[in-house]
Scaffold this motif. Structure first.
Motif, PDB file in Angstrom:
ATOM      1  N   SER A 156       0.506  -1.003   0.104  1.00 40.55           N
ATOM      2  CA  SER A 156      -0.087  -0.207   0.159  1.00 40.55           C
ATOM      3  C   SER A 156       1.399   1.140  -0.187  1.00 40.55           C
ATOM      4  CB  SER A 156      -0.768  -0.026   1.390  1.00 40.55           C
ATOM      5  OG  SER A 156      -1.599  -1.097   1.458  1.00 40.55           O
ATOM      6  N   ILE A 157       0.189   1.996  -0.502  1.00 49.93           N
ATOM      7  CA  ILE A 157       0.600   3.840  -0.671  1.00 49.93           C
ATOM      8  C   ILE A 157      -0.738   4.188   0.187  1.00 49.93           C
ATOM      9  CG2 ILE A 157       1.199   6.359  -2.156  1.00 49.93           C
ATOM     10  CD1 ILE A 157       3.430   3.608  -2.213  1.00 49.93           C
ATOM     11  N   GLY A 158       0.114   4.594   1.105  1.00 49.13           N
ATOM     12  CA  GLY A 158      -1.288   5.442   1.696  1.00 49.13           C
ATOM     13  C   GLY A 158      -1.495   4.742   3.293  1.00 49.13           C
ATOM     14  N   SER A 159      -2.293   5.644   4.058  1.00 48.81           N
ATOM     15  CA  SER A 159      -3.527   6.651   3.701  1.00 48.81           C
ATOM     16  C   SER A 159      -2.820   7.851   3.748  1.00 48.81           C
ATOM     17  CB  SER A 159      -4.415   6.916   4.566  1.00 48.81           C
ATOM     18  OG  SER A 159      -4.624   7.035   5.403  1.00 48.81           O
ATOM     19  N   LEU A 160      -3.078   8.845   2.974  1.00 55.07           N
ATOM     20  CA  LEU A 160      -2.605  10.474   2.348  1.00 55.07           C
ATOM     21  C   LEU A 160      -3.561  11.353   2.571  1.00 55.07           C
ATOM     22  CD1 LEU A 160       0.270  10.056  -0.454  1.00 55.07           C
ATOM     23  CD2 LEU A 160       0.834   9.460   2.409  1.00 55.07           C
ATOM     24  N   GLY A 161      -3.378  12.170   3.003  1.00 57.03           N
ATOM     25  CA  GLY A 161      -3.879  13.203   2.923  1.00 57.03           C
ATOM     26  C   GLY A 161      -5.436  13.457   3.768  1.00 57.03           C
ATOM     27  N   ARG A 162      -4.895  12.527   5.311  1.00 52.98           N
ATOM     28  CA  ARG A 162      -6.708  12.792   6.468  1.00 52.98           C
ATOM     29  C   ARG A 162      -7.182  13.970   6.829  1.00 52.98           C
ATOM     30  NH1 ARG A 162      -7.402   8.818  10.412  1.00 52.98           N
ATOM     31  NH2 ARG A 162      -9.855   9.054  11.226  1.00 52.98           N
ATOM     32  N   GLY A 163      -7.884  15.060   6.228  1.00 56.18           N
ATOM     33  CA  GLY A 163      -8.346  16.200   7.077  1.00 56.18           C
ATOM     34  C   GLY A 163      -7.878  17.408   5.743  1.00 56.18           C
ATOM     35  N   GLY A 164      -7.390  16.863   4.568  1.00 59.05           N
ATOM     36  CA  GLY A 164      -7.753  17.981   3.913  1.00 59.05           C
ATOM     37  C   GLY A 164      -5.534  18.747   4.187  1.00 59.05           C
TER      38      GLY A 164
ATOM     39  N   PHE B 264      -3.804   2.036  -2.707  1.00 64.28           N
ATOM     40  CA  PHE B 264      -3.356   3.285  -2.674  1.00 64.28           C
ATOM     41  C   PHE B 264      -4.684   4.301  -2.593  1.00 64.28           C
ATOM     42  CE2 PHE B 264      -4.298   7.519  -4.373  1.00 64.28           C
ATOM     43  CZ  PHE B 264      -2.956   8.085  -3.588  1.00 64.28           C
ATOM     44  N   LYS B 265      -4.403   4.639  -1.139  1.00 63.73           N
ATOM     45  CA  LYS B 265      -5.466   5.727  -0.319  1.00 63.73           C
ATOM     46  C   LYS B 265      -5.635   6.679   0.405  1.00 63.73           C
ATOM     47  CE  LYS B 265      -6.465   3.866   3.823  1.00 63.73           C
ATOM     48  NZ  LYS B 265      -6.721   2.941   5.344  1.00 63.73           N
TER      49      LYS B 265
ATOM     50  N   PHE C 198      -6.332  -1.121  -6.636  1.00 61.62           N
ATOM     51  CA  PHE C 198      -7.043  -0.699  -6.319  1.00 61.62           C
ATOM     52  C   PHE C 198      -6.140   0.452  -5.927  1.00 61.62           C
ATOM     53  CE2 PHE C 198      -9.398   1.253  -3.163  1.00 61.62           C
ATOM     54  CZ  PHE C 198     -10.837   1.139  -2.736  1.00 61.62           C
ATOM     55  N   ILE C 199      -7.344   1.651  -6.392  1.00 63.16           N
ATOM     56  CA  ILE C 199      -6.904   3.217  -6.148  1.00 63.16           C
ATOM     57  C   ILE C 199      -8.212   4.186  -5.728  1.00 63.16           C
ATOM     58  CG2 ILE C 199      -6.718   5.720  -7.344  1.00 63.16           C
ATOM     59  CD1 ILE C 199      -4.768   3.856  -9.576  1.00 63.16           C
ATOM     60  N   THR C 200      -8.000   4.767  -4.658  1.00 60.74           N
ATOM     61  CA  THR C 200      -9.014   5.229  -4.231  1.00 60.74           C
ATOM     62  C   THR C 200      -8.551   6.436  -3.837  1.00 60.74           C
ATOM     63  OG1 THR C 200     -11.207   6.054  -2.834  1.00 60.74           O
ATOM     64  CG2 THR C 200      -9.393   5.135  -1.713  1.00 60.74           C
ATOM     65  N   GLN C 201      -8.810   7.733  -4.216  1.00 63.09           N
ATOM     66  CA  GLN C 201      -8.887   9.519  -4.293  1.00 63.09           C
ATOM     67  C   GLN C 201      -9.822  10.084  -2.854  1.00 63.09           C
ATOM     68  OE1 GLN C 201      -7.886  10.285  -8.098  1.00 63.09           O
ATOM     69  NE2 GLN C 201      -5.729  11.328  -6.964  1.00 63.09           N
TER      70      GLN C 201
ATOM     71  N   ALA D 136      -7.375  16.426  -4.410  1.00 62.40           N
ATOM     72  CA  ALA D 136      -6.761  15.440  -4.125  1.00 62.40           C
ATOM     73  C   ALA D 136      -5.569  15.159  -3.908  1.00 62.40           C
ATOM     74  CB  ALA D 136      -7.688  14.291  -5.499  1.00 62.40           C
ATOM     75  N   THR D 137      -5.036  14.260  -2.846  1.00 66.05           N
ATOM     76  CA  THR D 137      -4.027  13.995  -3.755  1.00 66.05           C
ATOM     77  C   THR D 137      -4.029  13.613  -5.004  1.00 66.05           C
ATOM     78  OG1 THR D 137      -3.596  13.151  -1.303  1.00 66.05           O
ATOM     79  CG2 THR D 137      -2.209  12.487  -2.496  1.00 66.05           C
ATOM     80  N   ARG D 138      -2.642  14.124  -5.543  1.00 64.66           N
ATOM     81  CA  ARG D 138      -2.425  13.683  -7.280  1.00 64.66           C
ATOM     82  C   ARG D 138      -1.593  12.405  -7.111  1.00 64.66           C
ATOM     83  NH1 ARG D 138      -4.256  18.430 -10.517  1.00 64.66           N
ATOM     84  NH2 ARG D 138      -3.522  17.011 -12.334  1.00 64.66           N
ATOM     85  N   VAL D 139      -1.772  11.854  -8.428  1.00 71.05           N
ATOM     86  CA  VAL D 139      -1.313  10.681  -8.228  1.00 71.05           C
ATOM     87  C   VAL D 139      -0.963  10.842  -9.998  1.00 71.05           C
ATOM     88  CG1 VAL D 139      -1.781   8.102  -9.097  1.00 71.05           C
ATOM     89  CG2 VAL D 139      -3.026   9.292  -7.031  1.00 71.05           C
ATOM     90  N   THR D 140       0.581  10.437  -9.765  1.00 71.16           N
ATOM     91  CA  THR D 140       0.897  10.562 -11.213  1.00 71.16           C
ATOM     92  C   THR D 140       2.609   9.659 -11.095  1.00 71.16           C
ATOM     93  OG1 THR D 140       1.070  13.118 -10.531  1.00 71.16           O
ATOM     94  CG2 THR D 140       2.683  12.235 -12.567  1.00 71.16           C
ATOM     95  N   ASN D 141       2.211   8.831 -12.806  1.00 69.30           N
ATOM     96  CA  ASN D 141       3.181   7.766 -13.011  1.00 69.30           C
ATOM     97  C   ASN D 141       3.704   6.185 -12.101  1.00 69.30           C
ATOM     98  OD1 ASN D 141       4.339   9.658 -15.152  1.00 69.30           O
ATOM     99  ND2 ASN D 141       6.138  10.537 -13.493  1.00 69.30           N
ATOM    100  N   PHE D 142       1.997   6.340 -12.468  1.00 69.19           N
ATOM    101  CA  PHE D 142       1.348   4.389 -10.928  1.00 69.19           C
ATOM    102  C   PHE D 142       1.381   3.561 -12.658  1.00 69.19           C
ATOM    103  CE2 PHE D 142      -0.574   5.340  -7.081  1.00 69.19           C
ATOM    104  CZ  PHE D 142       0.263   6.160  -6.829  1.00 69.19           C
TER     105      PHE D 142
END
Length: 462
Positions: free
Chosen positions: A250-258, A282-283, A310-313, A331-337
């Motif tokens: 997993s990557i994340g979680s990221l970006g909780r609470g903005g 990715f979460k 699985f990807i969720t933003q 959203a937490t941006r996703v690039t080059n997966f």
């Protein structure tokens, strides 16, 4: 008793003193060995070797082992947390150990050039958490993380984690290698599909550091085998097996609470995911900011996995009500997966025993256990994603489905995706050669957006 300290003879040829050696002396009658451990690591904090004998050490209070430099630890024995749940909770509530992203660690290790070696004997070189009794009663309050290894230039080799209460090792340091790591968090009286005695939050390794290599892992647990979280850079996760009901690589979680959180340059390669809820995940949270970029999952074998990719933003706490409005419109941006060479089968259950809310924490509209790929994207914020060599079958051998809303794709993204973004059957598509302009434009847009997000966040600190 405290540590036995040995001072070897002076090496006349080099005119320097050999490293000190300390042996941690076990207390009598099962008394707390934490003072002896702290004493050994204090007396032999620099240019030293510290040895645990082939004995069971009772670590009844949390330990903080800091100021270490050029230290080798030989864990020939076992380290045992208290068996009494209340005793652990009291200590977690009062310890001054530096908390990790998830909880307070029972062992906090800080320094540089620190190596810890486990025993080659299968019965020794282990951390015992006695987590089964916590799982049996569903106790999830004031749980410890097992350990934080906050080291520059570190090695963890051949360590075993047996029945942890919850999270295992946290790795926030730099230049760390983990090899031949073993985690056993499979309940004796439960299955992956029921909540009874489920080992909640038993992550194997949480990685937030830089230049981290994990090579060789075997784990049976009820959460991420490896999660790469905020701040991580240049991470390789190689050659492992995840069993029971892992929540993935997993990557994340990221970006909780903005929040603005970032991960970059990660490679997962050569893993078997057996019974997992996710193979690759990715979460990030609804309204998150920051980015995850340059991540590859390759050569992943799936065995009865709920969802392969699985990807969720747009994650949120489903047990706390409906999805909140994304007032930030971010959203937490996703690039080059990149996902390469996924093979194997899906299971029959799209969730597991962690489903204790309605809807389940991992519910997305349309999920039914037949999906090889689920992309729950935020409009236009996921770019340069590609799937190559995907050969995933349903449990009965049939062709799987996907969940992917084409309206959420960035411009030109379908051309390089490698499958048809739709809510329906999985269908491979050719990855069309790019003349450079499309990819460059998408990268440029992503870079500008990321820069704007970071500047906005920094402006709040001025």
């Amino acid at each position: 008793m405290l540590a036995r300290v040995t001072l070897p003879l002076l090496l006349l040829a080099s005119a320097r003193v050999q490293a000190k050696e300390c042996t941690v002396v076990q207390a009598s009658d099962g008394a707390d060995d934490s003072p002896a451990i702290i004493d050994a690591f204090t007396q032999c904090a620099v240019d030293s070797t510290i040895t645990f004998e082939q004995k069971n050490y009772s670590v009844l209070t949390p330990v903080s082992l800091t100021g270490l430099k050029n230290v080798t630890v030989k864990l020939n024995g076992n380290l045992l947390l208290p068996k009494n749940i209340t005793d652990v909770q009291i200590q977690v509530n009062t310890t001054t150990n530096q908390p990790s992203s998830y909880a307070v660690p029972w062992f906090y290790i800080f320094g540089e050039d620190v190596s810890i070696y486990g025993s080659d004997d299968k019965d020794w070189g282990a951390f015992h958490g006695f987590g089964q009794q916590w799982w049996d009663i569903g106790q999830r309050i004031l749980r410890p993380q097992l350990a934080t290894f906050n080291v520059t230039n570190g090695l963890l080799s051949g360590l075993k984690v047996i029945y942890p209460v919850a999270w295992g090792f946290n790795l926030p340091g730099k230049n760390i290698r983990v090899e031949n790591h073993y985690v056993w968090a499979r309940p004796t009286n439960g299955t992956r599909d029921v909540t009874t005695s489920f080992p909640f939050n038993t992550d194997g390794l949480n990685v937030s550091g830089q230049n981290i290599t994990i090579d060789g892992y075997f784990g049976e647990n009820g959460d991420d085998c490896v999660s790469v979280i905020n701040g991580a850079r240049d991470v390789e996760v190689l050659n492992g097996y995840c069993g029971f009901s892992s929540h993935g690589l997993s990557i994340g979680s990221l970006g909780r609470g903005g929040s603005v959180q970032t991960v970059a340059n990660v490679r997962f390669n050569n893993w078997t995911m057996d019974g997992a809820v996710y193979g690759a995940r990715f979460k990030s949270w609804t309204g998150g900011q920051g980015f995850a970029e340059n991540v590859t999952w390759s050569n992943i074998k799936l065995v009865n996995v709920s969802t392969g990719i699985f990807i969720t933003q747009n994650y949120y706490d489903q047990d706390k009500g409906a999805r909140p409005n994304n007032t930030n419109e971010t959203a937490t941006r996703v690039t080059n997966f990149r996902y390469e060479n996924f093979t194997g089968t899906l299971g029959t259950n799209w969730t597991d025993g962690t489903c204790i809310s309605s809807p389940c924490w991992n519910f997305v509209q349309g999920i039914d256990g037949s999906q090889a790929v689920i992309f729950d994207l935020y409009n236009g914020t996921a770019t340069n994603i590609s799937l190559v060599g995907i050969d995933i079958k349903k449990h009965d051998g049939g062709n799987p489905n996907v969940l992917c809303d084409p309206a959420t794709l960035a411009d030109g993204e379908q051309n390089t995706l490698g499958f048809q973004c739709t809510n329906g059957a999985f269908a491979k598509t050719d990855i069309k050669p790019d003349d450079g302009t499309g990819a460059a434009m998408r990268r440029g847009a992503a870079t500008l957006a990321i820069g704007a997000v970071v500047l906005a966040a920094l402006s709040t600190l001025v």
